[in-house]
Write a protein that holds these residues in place. Structure first.
Motif, PDB file in Angstrom:
ATOM      1  N   GLU A 144       0.830  -1.207   0.000  1.00  0.00           N
ATOM      2  CA  GLU A 144       0.000   0.000   0.000  1.00  0.00           C
ATOM      3  C   GLU A 144       0.868   1.263   0.000  1.00  0.00           C
ATOM      4  OE1 GLU A 144      -3.770   1.973   2.404  1.00  0.00           O
ATOM      5  OE2 GLU A 144      -3.003   0.009   3.002  1.00  0.00           O
ATOM      6  N   ASP A 145       1.955   1.253   0.770  1.00  0.00           N
ATOM      7  CA  ASP A 145       2.889   2.383   0.765  1.00  0.00           C
ATOM      8  C   ASP A 145       3.471   2.596  -0.632  1.00  0.00           C
ATOM      9  OD1 ASP A 145       2.607   2.788   3.534  1.00  0.00           O
ATOM     10  OD2 ASP A 145       4.278   1.440   4.001  1.00  0.00           O
ATOM     11  N   ILE A 146       3.851   1.501  -1.279  1.00  0.00           N
ATOM     12  CA  ILE A 146       4.422   1.589  -2.626  1.00  0.00           C
ATOM     13  C   ILE A 146       3.363   2.105  -3.598  1.00  0.00           C
ATOM     14  CG2 ILE A 146       5.462   0.296  -4.527  1.00  0.00           C
ATOM     15  CD1 ILE A 146       6.524  -1.691  -2.367  1.00  0.00           C
ATOM     16  N   GLN A 147       2.146   1.596  -3.466  1.00  0.00           N
ATOM     17  CA  GLN A 147       1.045   2.026  -4.331  1.00  0.00           C
ATOM     18  C   GLN A 147       0.860   3.537  -4.268  1.00  0.00           C
ATOM     19  OE1 GLN A 147      -2.729   0.261  -3.357  1.00  0.00           O
ATOM     20  NE2 GLN A 147      -3.862   1.762  -4.547  1.00  0.00           N
ATOM     21  N   HIS A 148       0.771   4.066  -3.065  1.00  0.00           N
ATOM     22  CA  HIS A 148       0.572   5.506  -2.900  1.00  0.00           C
ATOM     23  C   HIS A 148       1.819   6.297  -3.290  1.00  0.00           C
ATOM     24  CE1 HIS A 148      -3.375   4.947  -1.288  1.00  0.00           C
ATOM     25  NE2 HIS A 148      -2.914   4.173  -0.303  1.00  0.00           N
ATOM     26  N   GLY A 149       2.990   5.775  -2.956  1.00  0.00           N
ATOM     27  CA  GLY A 149       4.232   6.469  -3.278  1.00  0.00           C
ATOM     28  C   GLY A 149       4.485   6.600  -4.769  1.00  0.00           C
ATOM     29  N   LEU A 150       4.020   5.616  -5.549  1.00  0.00           N
ATOM     30  CA  LEU A 150       4.231   5.649  -6.997  1.00  0.00           C
ATOM     31  C   LEU A 150       3.004   6.140  -7.754  1.00  0.00           C
ATOM     32  CD1 LEU A 150       6.143   2.283  -7.519  1.00  0.00           C
ATOM     33  CD2 LEU A 150       7.087   4.588  -7.363  1.00  0.00           C
ATOM     34  N   GLY A 151       1.910   6.405  -7.015  1.00  0.00           N
ATOM     35  CA  GLY A 151       0.695   6.886  -7.661  1.00  0.00           C
ATOM     36  C   GLY A 151      -0.021   5.837  -8.484  1.00  0.00           C
ATOM     37  N   LEU A 152       0.073   4.573  -8.065  1.00  0.00           N
ATOM     38  CA  LEU A 152      -0.615   3.492  -8.775  1.00  0.00           C
ATOM     39  C   LEU A 152      -2.054   3.384  -8.288  1.00  0.00           C
ATOM     40  CD1 LEU A 152       2.214   0.808  -8.661  1.00  0.00           C
ATOM     41  CD2 LEU A 152       1.599   2.291 -10.567  1.00  0.00           C
ATOM     42  N   HIS A 153      -2.907   2.793  -9.119  1.00  0.00           N
ATOM     43  CA  HIS A 153      -4.322   2.693  -8.787  1.00  0.00           C
ATOM     44  C   HIS A 153      -4.689   1.399  -8.067  1.00  0.00           C
ATOM     45  CE1 HIS A 153      -5.253   6.351 -10.938  1.00  0.00           C
ATOM     46  NE2 HIS A 153      -4.501   5.914 -11.939  1.00  0.00           N
TER      47      HIS A 153
END
Length: 101
Positions: free
Chosen positions: A57-66
């Motif tokens: 989840e951190d990676i998702q938000h950090g990279l702007g993934l959906h």
């Protein structure tokens, strides 16, 4: 009985396109896409700053993934290329083995 090298030579002669595809798939994957480099840098920076690896989840938000499935594909590709190590069934267990070039 034919040796493995004789079988390989026959295979290459009969279908060179298929032989090239097999060789391409068996070759070690070393190059990273720009998105994979971004993900590896994010994971490395996050771990250095926080003392633990980021969650998906951190990676998702950090990279702007959906979605987290995109994170999973990125992490799997980085593991396959020898950049990351992930312990099975453990949260926050990503370890950077090789920095992004």
């Amino acid at each position: 009985m034919s040796s493995l090298s004789e079988i390989a030579c026959d295979f290459i002669k009969t279908d060179p396109a298929l032989a090239n595809e097999v060789a391409r798939q068996l070759a070690p994957k070393t190059g990273l896409t720009p998105r994979q480099r971004d993900a590896l840098k994010f994971i490395s920076d996050y771990a250095a700053k926080n003392g633990v690896s980021p969650s998906f989840e951190d990676i998702q938000h950090g990279l702007g993934l959906h979605s987290r499935s995109g994170v999973s594909r990125l992490v799997d590709a980085l593991i396959e290329r020898g950049c990351l190590l992930k312990l099975s069934n453990r949260a926050r267990s990503l370890t950077v083995l090789r920095a992004a070039a």
